[in-house]
Design a protein around this motif. Structure first.
Motif, PDB file in Angstrom:
ATOM      1  N   SER A   1     122.778  36.349 -85.878  1.00 42.92           N
ATOM      2  CA  SER A   1     122.105  35.420 -84.955  1.00 42.92           C
ATOM      3  C   SER A   1     123.139  34.691 -84.094  1.00 42.92           C
ATOM      4  O   SER A   1     124.242  34.378 -84.549  1.00 42.92           O
ATOM      5  N   LEU A   2     122.796  34.453 -82.857  1.00 40.97           N
ATOM      6  CA  LEU A   2     123.716  33.784 -81.942  1.00 40.97           C
ATOM      7  C   LEU A   2     123.766  32.289 -82.236  1.00 40.97           C
ATOM      8  O   LEU A   2     122.736  31.617 -82.252  1.00 40.97           O
ATOM      9  N   ARG A   3     124.966  31.786 -82.464  1.00 41.50           N
ATOM     10  CA  ARG A   3     125.123  30.368 -82.777  1.00 41.50           C
ATOM     11  C   ARG A   3     125.307  29.533 -81.492  1.00 41.50           C
ATOM     12  O   ARG A   3     125.004  28.347 -81.473  1.00 41.50           O
ATOM     13  N   ASP A   4     125.814  30.198 -80.462  1.00 38.06           N
ATOM     14  CA  ASP A   4     126.051  29.511 -79.190  1.00 38.06           C
ATOM     15  C   ASP A   4     124.721  29.392 -78.439  1.00 38.06           C
ATOM     16  O   ASP A   4     124.179  30.379 -77.945  1.00 38.06           O
ATOM     17  N   VAL A   5     124.202  28.182 -78.355  1.00 41.58           N
ATOM     18  CA  VAL A   5     122.894  27.957 -77.745  1.00 41.58           C
ATOM     19  C   VAL A   5     122.876  28.386 -76.277  1.00 41.58           C
ATOM     20  O   VAL A   5     121.902  28.987 -75.803  1.00 41.58           O
ATOM     21  N   GLN A   6     123.947  28.098 -75.538  1.00 39.76           N
ATOM     22  CA  GLN A   6     123.977  28.438 -74.119  1.00 39.76           C
ATOM     23  C   GLN A   6     123.934  29.953 -73.905  1.00 39.76           C
ATOM     24  O   GLN A   6     123.259  30.455 -73.005  1.00 39.76           O
ATOM     25  N   THR A   7     124.660  30.681 -74.760  1.00 41.74           N
ATOM     26  CA  THR A   7     124.634  32.151 -74.672  1.00 41.74           C
ATOM     27  C   THR A   7     123.247  32.676 -74.992  1.00 41.74           C
ATOM     28  O   THR A   7     122.722  33.573 -74.320  1.00 41.74           O
ATOM     29  N   LYS A   8     122.639  32.110 -76.015  1.00 38.52           N
ATOM     30  CA  LYS A   8     121.294  32.531 -76.405  1.00 38.52           C
ATOM     31  C   LYS A   8     120.297  32.262 -75.280  1.00 38.52           C
ATOM     32  O   LYS A   8     119.436  33.094 -74.973  1.00 38.52           O
ATOM     33  N   LEU A   9     120.417  31.099 -74.642  1.00 36.65           N
ATOM     34  CA  LEU A   9     119.519  30.753 -73.545  1.00 36.65           C
ATOM     35  C   LEU A   9     119.701  31.706 -72.358  1.00 36.65           C
ATOM     36  O   LEU A   9     118.737  32.046 -71.658  1.00 36.65           O
ATOM     37  N   ALA A  10     120.932  32.144 -72.153  1.00 40.21           N
ATOM     38  CA  ALA A  10     121.197  33.068 -71.042  1.00 40.21           C
ATOM     39  C   ALA A  10     120.479  34.396 -71.267  1.00 40.21           C
ATOM     40  O   ALA A  10     119.891  34.970 -70.335  1.00 40.21           O
ATOM     41  N   PHE A  11     120.493  34.873 -72.500  1.00 41.48           N
ATOM     42  CA  PHE A  11     119.808  36.130 -72.812  1.00 41.48           C
ATOM     43  C   PHE A  11     118.286  35.950 -72.766  1.00 41.48           C
ATOM     44  O   PHE A  11     117.556  36.831 -72.310  1.00 41.48           O
ATOM     45  N   LEU A  12     117.814  34.783 -73.224  1.00 39.26           N
ATOM     46  CA  LEU A  12     116.381  34.506 -73.154  1.00 39.26           C
ATOM     47  C   LEU A  12     115.909  34.446 -71.699  1.00 39.26           C
ATOM     48  O   LEU A  12     114.790  34.866 -71.388  1.00 39.26           O
ATOM     49  N   SER A  13     116.755  33.948 -70.834  1.00 41.99           N
ATOM     50  CA  SER A  13     116.390  33.858 -69.411  1.00 41.99           C
ATOM     51  C   SER A  13     116.196  35.238 -68.808  1.00 41.99           C
ATOM     52  O   SER A  13     115.433  35.417 -67.858  1.00 41.99           O
TER      53      SER A  13
END
Length: 345
Positions: A49-61
């Motif tokens: 699981s991605l721990r970096d919230v900003q990276t995760k948000l980028a993929f969700l976008s």
């Protein structure tokens, strides 16, 4: 490729990997009741699981589920009913394939591809473990009620196949062949014929002590004693769908047998008591052994009264050396008594 396209690939495969691992974790936890295996799947799922919230948000976008052209594509296999083994197999493959995609595209998304490569190879081992346990799951829980032992030293010259047929006709669903005197070539042929009889009656066929005979006859399982080839070694050699039973004398031996891959255990002091002068283990010992493991427990008897006592102490199955005469009648009587005791206790 654009960042958005790479983001969609990463996002979709992170989801696929997590979903597949979660299904396997639930099977290990709720079907196999295996805390160690469940924990291994859970740990892998959290590691990925991605721990970096900003990276995760980028993929969700980048996610566009409604615009995914592959969403409506279904194979015939996906739409047909699947059993538990097929479900686990499909989800292991789903997670492995997703990890391979992540490994390939990770560098383009500034992710560490080695993380996914390592996880994929770890999952290959986990897949073998969980599918092996599932393949033995139903067999393992057939170890209940009467565990019929046919000991060639007690047949008094009577036809062993006739005794086997009578025992199966009486309703036995587990047959163990025990032999310490017959030449291997002759024993192999006997075991093959016994296996065929058991298959026709939908009964398990287990060979005691002879791993080579068990493998050569495609027996359902092998039973070993303390002092035989170690349980862990046998588990590595045996096909993953074969059950392995191990005789023990103490809770510590029972726990080690379970850790080494045994599918059921037996109290050796009582097992085959009709051929030995051993003293039966105390009921507290049976209780302690049963409490130490999450495996079916087989205990032998030397009287009808013993059946009541050992089922009360925690035995799941009762081992009896079948007589050379009236095996069918004896089997029916034993099944009636054992089933009644198990319902009570």
């Amino acid at each position: 490729m654009s960042d958005n396209q790479i983001g969609r690939i990463i996002d979709a495969n992170l989801d696929r990997a997590g979903e597949g691992l979660r299904v396997l974790e639930e099977v290990a936890r709720f079907v196999l009741d295996n805390p160690a295996l469940s924990a291994r799947f859970k740990e892998m799922r959290h590691q990925l699981s991605l721990r970096d919230v900003q990276t995760k948000l980028a993929f969700l976008s980048a996610r566009n589920a409604s615009g995914d052209v592959g969403e409506a594509i279904k194979s015939s296999f996906q739409s047909s009913p699947r059993n538990l083994l097929q479900i686990a197999t499909a989800n292991a493959r789903r997670a492995e394939e997703a990890l391979r995609v992540l490994e390939e595209f990770a560098p383009s998304a500034n992710l560490d591809s080695q993380v996914y490569a390592v996880a994929r190879y770890q999952l290959y081992t986990l897949e073998k473990d969980i599918l092996g346990q599932l393949a033995r799951h139903n067999k393992r829980y057939q170890i209940s009620g009467l565990y019929a032992v046919i000991d060639t030293t007690l047949t008094c010259g009577h036809n062993i196949l006739d005794i086997t047929t009578q025992t199966l006709s009486g309703g036995a669903k587990i047959i163990q062949l025990r032999d310490s005197i017959t030449p291997k070539g002759k024993l192999l042929q006997l075991a093959r014929e016994m296996k065929q009889l058991c298959s026709c009656h939908n009964a398990l066929f287990v060979v005691s002590g002879h791993a080579d005979i068990a493998l050569a006859t495609n027996a359902d399982g092998l039973h070993i004693e303390q002092g035989d080839i170690p349980t862990a070694e046998v588990r590595c050699l045996a096909p993953i769908d074969k059950i392995l039973g191990c005789s023990v004398d103490t809770p510590a031996e029972a726990l080690k047998a379970q850790q080494d891959g045994a599918d059921y255990i037996a109290c050796d002091a009582l097992f085959g008591i009709s051929t030995q002068a051993d003293t039966p283990p105390e009921h507290d010992t049976i209780k302690s052994i049963k409490k130490a493991v999450q495996l079916p427990l087989v205990v032998g008897v030397n009287s009808m009264q013993s059946i009541t006592d050992i089922t009360k102490a925690g035995a799941d199955a009762v081992a009896v050396c079948m007589p050379a005469l009236s095996a069918e009648k004896t089997t029916r009587e034993l099944l009636e008594t054992i089933d009644a005791c198990l319902k009570v206790h």
